[in-house]
Design a protein around this motif. Sequence first.
Motif, PDB file in Angstrom:
ATOM      1  N   UNK A  50       0.833  -1.196   0.000  1.00 47.84           N
ATOM      2  CA  UNK A  50       0.000   0.000   0.000  1.00 47.84           C
ATOM      3  C   UNK A  50       0.873   1.254   0.000  1.00 47.84           C
ATOM      4  N   UNK A  51       2.020   1.196   0.711  1.00 46.02           N
ATOM      5  CA  UNK A  51       2.863   2.373   0.884  1.00 46.02           C
ATOM      6  C   UNK A  51       4.072   2.453  -0.038  1.00 46.02           C
ATOM      7  N   UNK A  52       4.440   1.352  -0.696  1.00 47.56           N
ATOM      8  CA  UNK A  52       5.623   1.389  -1.554  1.00 47.56           C
ATOM      9  C   UNK A  52       5.554   0.307  -2.620  1.00 47.56           C
ATOM     10  N   UNK A  53       6.437   0.470  -3.607  1.00 46.21           N
ATOM     11  CA  UNK A  53       6.584  -0.516  -4.679  1.00 46.21           C
ATOM     12  C   UNK A  53       8.071  -0.714  -4.910  1.00 46.21           C
ATOM     13  N   UNK A  54       8.501  -1.966  -4.935  1.00 45.04           N
ATOM     14  CA  UNK A  54       9.890  -2.288  -5.258  1.00 45.04           C
ATOM     15  C   UNK A  54       9.906  -2.814  -6.677  1.00 45.04           C
ATOM     16  N   UNK A  55      10.722  -2.210  -7.504  1.00 47.19           N
ATOM     17  CA  UNK A  55      10.941  -2.701  -8.858  1.00 47.19           C
ATOM     18  C   UNK A  55      12.360  -3.261  -8.864  1.00 47.19           C
ATOM     19  N   UNK A  56      12.468  -4.584  -9.001  1.00 45.78           N
ATOM     20  CA  UNK A  56      13.771  -5.239  -9.067  1.00 45.78           C
ATOM     21  C   UNK A  56      14.070  -5.526 -10.525  1.00 45.78           C
ATOM     22  N   UNK A  57      15.213  -5.013 -10.987  1.00 44.69           N
ATOM     23  CA  UNK A  57      15.604  -5.173 -12.387  1.00 44.69           C
ATOM     24  C   UNK A  57      16.873  -6.015 -12.430  1.00 44.69           C
ATOM     25  N   UNK A  58      16.851  -7.093 -13.182  1.00 43.12           N
ATOM     26  CA  UNK A  58      17.991  -7.994 -13.279  1.00 43.12           C
ATOM     27  C   UNK A  58      18.474  -8.057 -14.717  1.00 43.12           C
ATOM     28  N   UNK A  59      19.766  -7.842 -14.892  1.00 39.20           N
ATOM     29  CA  UNK A  59      20.392  -7.934 -16.210  1.00 39.20           C
ATOM     30  C   UNK A  59      21.460  -9.028 -16.131  1.00 39.20           C
ATOM     31  N   UNK A  60      21.217 -10.134 -16.807  1.00 41.09           N
ATOM     32  CA  UNK A  60      22.162 -11.244 -16.845  1.00 41.09           C
ATOM     33  C   UNK A  60      23.094 -11.026 -18.026  1.00 41.09           C
ATOM     34  N   UNK A  61      24.408 -11.143 -17.794  1.00 39.86           N
ATOM     35  CA  UNK A  61      25.375 -11.015 -18.887  1.00 39.86           C
ATOM     36  C   UNK A  61      25.131 -12.144 -19.875  1.00 39.86           C
ATOM     37  N   UNK A  62      25.113 -11.814 -21.145  1.00 44.92           N
ATOM     38  CA  UNK A  62      24.925 -12.831 -22.179  1.00 44.92           C
ATOM     39  C   UNK A  62      26.309 -13.278 -22.644  1.00 44.92           C
ATOM     40  N   UNK A  63      26.962 -14.064 -21.775  1.00 49.74           N
ATOM     41  CA  UNK A  63      28.302 -14.547 -22.092  1.00 49.74           C
ATOM     42  C   UNK A  63      28.398 -16.038 -21.785  1.00 49.74           C
ATOM     43  N   UNK A  64      29.485 -16.650 -22.190  1.00 47.57           N
ATOM     44  CA  UNK A  64      29.658 -18.092 -22.024  1.00 47.57           C
ATOM     45  C   UNK A  64      29.602 -18.516 -20.560  1.00 47.57           C
ATOM     46  N   UNK A  65      30.260 -17.766 -19.677  1.00 47.86           N
ATOM     47  CA  UNK A  65      30.291 -18.121 -18.262  1.00 47.86           C
ATOM     48  C   UNK A  65      28.916 -18.104 -17.625  1.00 47.86           C
ATOM     49  N   UNK A  66      28.120 -17.098 -17.940  1.00 49.78           N
ATOM     50  CA  UNK A  66      26.779 -16.988 -17.359  1.00 49.78           C
ATOM     51  C   UNK A  66      25.866 -18.068 -17.914  1.00 49.78           C
ATOM     52  N   UNK A  67      25.919 -18.282 -19.230  1.00 51.18           N
ATOM     53  CA  UNK A  67      25.090 -19.343 -19.828  1.00 51.18           C
ATOM     54  C   UNK A  67      25.469 -20.710 -19.277  1.00 51.18           C
ATOM     55  N   UNK A  68      26.754 -20.975 -19.130  1.00 50.36           N
ATOM     56  CA  UNK A  68      27.199 -22.274 -18.616  1.00 50.36           C
ATOM     57  C   UNK A  68      26.761 -22.455 -17.168  1.00 50.36           C
ATOM     58  N   UNK A  69      26.903 -21.424 -16.339  1.00 48.68           N
ATOM     59  CA  UNK A  69      26.544 -21.535 -14.927  1.00 48.68           C
ATOM     60  C   UNK A  69      25.059 -21.863 -14.754  1.00 48.68           C
ATOM     61  N   UNK A  70      24.216 -21.208 -15.515  1.00 46.31           N
ATOM     62  CA  UNK A  70      22.776 -21.428 -15.375  1.00 46.31           C
ATOM     63  C   UNK A  70      22.254 -22.565 -16.256  1.00 46.31           C
ATOM     64  N   UNK A  71      23.149 -23.310 -16.849  1.00 49.62           N
ATOM     65  CA  UNK A  71      22.736 -24.465 -17.650  1.00 49.62           C
ATOM     66  C   UNK A  71      21.977 -24.082 -18.897  1.00 49.62           C
ATOM     67  N   UNK A  72      22.262 -22.908 -19.413  1.00 51.35           N
ATOM     68  CA  UNK A  72      21.525 -22.399 -20.566  1.00 51.35           C
ATOM     69  C   UNK A  72      22.210 -22.741 -21.880  1.00 51.35           C
ATOM     70  N   UNK A  73      23.149 -23.658 -21.838  1.00 55.65           N
ATOM     71  CA  UNK A  73      23.825 -24.030 -23.083  1.00 55.65           C
ATOM     72  C   UNK A  73      23.158 -25.222 -23.748  1.00 55.65           C
ATOM     73  N   UNK A  74      22.185 -25.816 -23.075  1.00 56.13           N
ATOM     74  CA  UNK A  74      21.478 -26.935 -23.697  1.00 56.13           C
ATOM     75  C   UNK A  74      20.406 -26.390 -24.634  1.00 56.13           C
TER      76      UNK A  74
END
Length: 182
Positions: free
Chosen positions: A59-83
């Motif tokens: 009622x009194x506030x709003x939190x906007x959380x914004x997440x930007x994931x790096x689109x690189x090999x390390x990030x994709x590999x860590x999150x299993x996004x290479x499949x």
Amino acid sequence: MISHAAQGSFERIFFQAARTRLTVDAAHACEIAPVPAHTQGTDRVGPSAEVLVLTIASIDFRIVMLLQFADDDGTRAYYGAESADRTLHDAAMEIGNLCCGAVNQQLVEHFPDLGMSTPYALPSDCMGYLDALKPSYIAAYDITIEHAARLRATLCVCASATVDFIAQAADVHESAGELELF
């Protein structure tokens, strides 16, 4: 207005959620570095075509959380996004939703009237328009997980009343991602 105690509480709650939900395993190293205000518009996380937007509203506030994931090999590999069956976008949506849910879980102890949005993606150039939300508090963090995955998290809190509370970041309850009904 967001008091200094509330700002510290939002930060502690977010850090706890990031360490337990943005990681694939809570034991993984998670380095969180505040981004100085004068460099928040720079792109340290690497090319990211989109930003994930998650919202917690009271009622009194709003939190906007914004997440930007790096689109690189390390990030994709860590999150299993290479499949072939899981993209970085899908993994980021799932992980981001879990992180936002953990923040919500901690805040509901102080604000029982909270609601959480479904995550959605916007083009990353929307980050230049955060001031249009007229935030009472904004903080950005560069996060590195296991020296491989990189992302930037921005917390933007918009208040319609004074927000003042003190929260200790408690252990976040483990869940299998079940729905919470209101």
